[in-house]
Design a protein around this motif. Structure first.
Motif, PDB file in Angstrom:
ATOM      1  N   GLN A 158       7.917  65.336  43.992  1.00 44.39           N
ATOM      2  CA  GLN A 158       7.461  65.331  42.601  1.00 44.39           C
ATOM      3  C   GLN A 158       8.633  65.204  41.631  1.00 44.39           C
ATOM      4  N   THR A 159       9.618  66.080  41.783  1.00 45.58           N
ATOM      5  CA  THR A 159      10.866  65.972  41.043  1.00 45.58           C
ATOM      6  C   THR A 159      11.896  65.525  42.060  1.00 45.58           C
ATOM      7  N   LYS A 160      12.279  64.282  41.996  1.00 47.19           N
ATOM      8  CA  LYS A 160      13.043  63.644  43.061  1.00 47.19           C
ATOM      9  C   LYS A 160      14.258  64.479  43.452  1.00 47.19           C
ATOM     10  N   GLY A 161      14.303  64.849  44.723  1.00 46.51           N
ATOM     11  CA  GLY A 161      15.453  65.573  45.251  1.00 46.51           C
ATOM     12  C   GLY A 161      15.413  67.065  45.043  1.00 46.51           C
ATOM     13  N   LYS A 162      14.472  67.585  44.273  1.00 45.91           N
ATOM     14  CA  LYS A 162      14.397  69.026  43.991  1.00 45.91           C
ATOM     15  C   LYS A 162      13.354  69.651  44.913  1.00 45.91           C
ATOM     16  N   THR A 163      13.799  70.490  45.840  1.00 46.22           N
ATOM     17  CA  THR A 163      12.898  71.146  46.781  1.00 46.22           C
ATOM     18  C   THR A 163      12.862  72.643  46.501  1.00 46.22           C
ATOM     19  N   TYR A 164      11.960  73.334  47.189  1.00 42.89           N
ATOM     20  CA  TYR A 164      11.880  74.791  47.075  1.00 42.89           C
ATOM     21  C   TYR A 164      12.065  75.386  48.465  1.00 42.89           C
ATOM     22  N   LEU A 165      13.074  76.212  48.638  1.00 43.87           N
ATOM     23  CA  LEU A 165      13.381  76.830  49.921  1.00 43.87           C
ATOM     24  C   LEU A 165      12.948  78.291  49.908  1.00 43.87           C
ATOM     25  N   ALA A 166      12.069  78.659  50.834  1.00 45.79           N
ATOM     26  CA  ALA A 166      11.652  80.055  50.990  1.00 45.79           C
ATOM     27  C   ALA A 166      12.777  80.829  51.666  1.00 45.79           C
ATOM     28  N   ARG A 167      13.260  81.888  50.993  1.00 44.92           N
ATOM     29  CA  ARG A 167      14.371  82.675  51.517  1.00 44.92           C
ATOM     30  C   ARG A 167      13.878  84.064  51.924  1.00 44.92           C
TER      31      ARG A 167
END
Length: 396
Positions: A199-208
Motif C-alpha cells: 500500500q505504501t511502497k516499501g513500508k511494512t509492519y513488523l510484529a515484535r
C-alpha cells in the motif's frame, strides 16, 4: 463468548455502546487504545466498528456525539480513527482496480491451497489457531469465536501471517473478511496491503515480541517471530480516477428503494423526500471469497436487517428480500420510473447493483472521499475543515 452476545445486531445496542464509550473518547482513548486486553475486555477502544461498518450507526453520528463532549484536540486520536475508515473507502473509490487485483490474486492463492499440500496444511493451521505461536493462535480463535479483534492485534496477526508463517497475504485478508463483523473491502484489503508493504511502497509492519508483550500486558510473549519484514511483491498501484458524480434522483417520481448491508440507515433518503412504493432488501452473502462467510457474519446481517424493518415499518412500502440474481426481475415487476439505493462502496454489493439503480451518496462521503488522493497524513490535514463543513463541531 458468542459473537452476537457481545454485538447485538440492533441500532439500540449501537446507541447504548456509543453512550457507554463517550466518557472515554478523549484522553482515556488516546492513552489506552493500543492495549489489547483480550476477549471481552476491550474497554480501551469503542468496539463500535461492526455498527459503523453496516451504518446502523453512521460516522457522522459518532463524530457529532464525541465532538459534542470533547474539543477536537482532546478527542483527536479517536476522531482520526473514525476518519481512517472513511479514508480507506475514499481511497478505494478512487482506485477500484485495486479491489479487482486483490480478487484475482485471491483466486490464484486459493488454487494454490488446493494443489499444494504444504500450503494447505499451513493455511489450515493458521486459520484454526494451531501454529504454536501463542498470541497468534489466541487471536485466530478469538476472531472465529467473536467476529472481532482489537486493531493492534489485527496488525500483529497480519504481520505474523505474512512474514513469520510466509502465507499469501490475500488468504489472510480473506480469513479476516469472512469472519470480522466489521470487515469491509476497503479497510480490510488496504490494511493488509499496508502491512505487506504494498500500500505504501516499501513500508511494512513488523510484529515484535517486546511490543506484543507490552501492549498485551504480558499475556503473550511469542517466540520465533520474523526479525525482518521485506516488502511483498505486488502489482503497480493503478492511477486514480476522478470520483464519479453521485446519482441524482427526483423525489416527485414514484420510486423503488433498494437497501443492502453496506448501509442500513436509509433515513437520510426518507428525510430528503423519498417515499418508496416498494423496497427490495438485497442480500449479497458472498462475492469476495471462494469460501462462505462465517455463520456469525450472516447472523449479524440478518439481525440488522430485521432491526431495519422494525425501525422503519411501513415507511418502506412493500418489502421483499432478494438475491442479486432476483433483483432484475424485482425491478421489472415493480415497473417504476426510478430506483434508488444508498451508495455501496467498491465491493461485492456495488458489483451486484444494476446500473439502472441510482446510487445516492451521503453528504459525509461526498465531502470526504475526494480528499483520499494520497496517504492518510495528507488526508488528515483536511479533517478540521471536514468537521467544520459537516457541522460536526459542537463542544466549546
Amino acid at each position: 463468548m458468542q459473537a452476537l452476545d457481545h454485538f447485538p445486531a440492533t441500532r439500540t445496542a449501537a446507541l447504548e455502546r456509543l453512550s457507554d464509550f463517550l466518557p472515554r473518547a478523549g484522553k482515556d482513548y488516546a492513552a489506552q487504545r493500543n492495549y489489547d486486553r483480550g476477549e471481552g475486555a476491550h474497554r480501551g477502544v469503542s468496539t463500535l466498528s461492526p455498527y459503523i461498518r453496516h451504518r446502523l450507526l453512521t460516522e457522522e453520528e459518532v463524530l457529532t456525539a464525541v465532538l459534542g463532549r470533547f474539543a477536537p484536540s482532546t478527542a483527536e486520536k479517536f476522531v482520526q480513527e473514525v476518519f481512517w475508515r472513511t479514508f480507506w473507502k475514499g481511497w478505494l473509490q478512487l482506485r477500484p482496480a485495486v479491489w479487482d487485483q486483490y480478487q484475482s490474486a485471491l483466486n490464484g492463492a486459493w488454487d494454490a491451497v488446493q494443489t499444494q499440500g504444504g500450503l494447505r496444511r499451513d493455511w489450515e493451521a493458521a486459520c484454526k489457531g494451531e501454529t504454536g505461536i501463542d498470541a497468534f493462535d489466541a487471536w485466530a480463535q478469538e476472531l472465529v469465536q467473536t467476529g472481532y479483534l482489537h486493531n493492534h492485534a489485527r496488525m500483529w496477526f497480519a504481520s505474523i501471517w505474512i512474514f513469520t508463517l510466509r502465507l499469501p497475504w490475500e488468504l489472510g485478508a480473506d480469513f479476516f473478511l469472512r469472519h470480522l463483523l466489521d470487515g469491509d473491502p476497503a479497510s480490510n484489503t488496504l490494511g493488509w496491503r499496508w502491512v505487506a508493504g504494498i500500500q505504501t511502497k516499501g513500508k511494512t509492519y513488523l510484529a515484535r515480541p517486546d511490543n506484543i508483550a507490552k501492549y498485551t500486558e504480558g499475556r503473550f510473549q511469542p517466540e520465533g517471530l520474523a526479525r525482518s519484514a521485506a516488502p511483498v511483491d505486488g502489482p503497480r498501484v493503478p492511477d486514480r480516477r476522478g470520483l464519479p458524480q453521485p446519482g441524482a434522483w427526483d423525489p416527485k417520481l414514484a420510486t423503488g428503494l433498494v437497501l443492502h448491508h453496506d448501509d442500513l440507515s436509509p433515513g437520510f433518503l426518507l428525510e430528503a423526500g423519498l417515499a418508496p412504493r416498494a423496497t427490495a432488501i438485497l442480500r449479497v452473502p458472498n462475492g469476495h471469497s471462494p469460501l462462505s462467510p462465517a455463520p456469525h457474519v450472516e447472523a449479524f446481517r440478518d439481525g440488522a436487517i430485521a432491526d431495519l424493518r422494525a425501525r422503519y415499518g411501513d415507511r418502506l412500502g412493500q418489502v421483499t428480500e432478494v438475491t442479486a440474481d432476483d433483483l432484475p426481475a424485482w425491478l421489472e415487476a415493480q415497473d417504476l420510473p426510478q430506483y434508488v439505493t444508498p451508495e455501496a462502496p467498491i465491493g461485492p454489493v456495488a458489483a451486484a447493483l444494476p446500473a439502472s439503480v441510482i446510487q445516492a451518496r451521503r453528504p459525509y462521503d461526498q465531502a470526504a472521499w475526494p480528499h483520499a488522493t494520497h496517504g492518510f497524513f495528507r488526508f488528515k490535514e483536511k479533517i478540521p475543515t471536514l468537521i467544520e463543513d459537516l457541522e460536526l463541531k459542537r463542544a466549546a
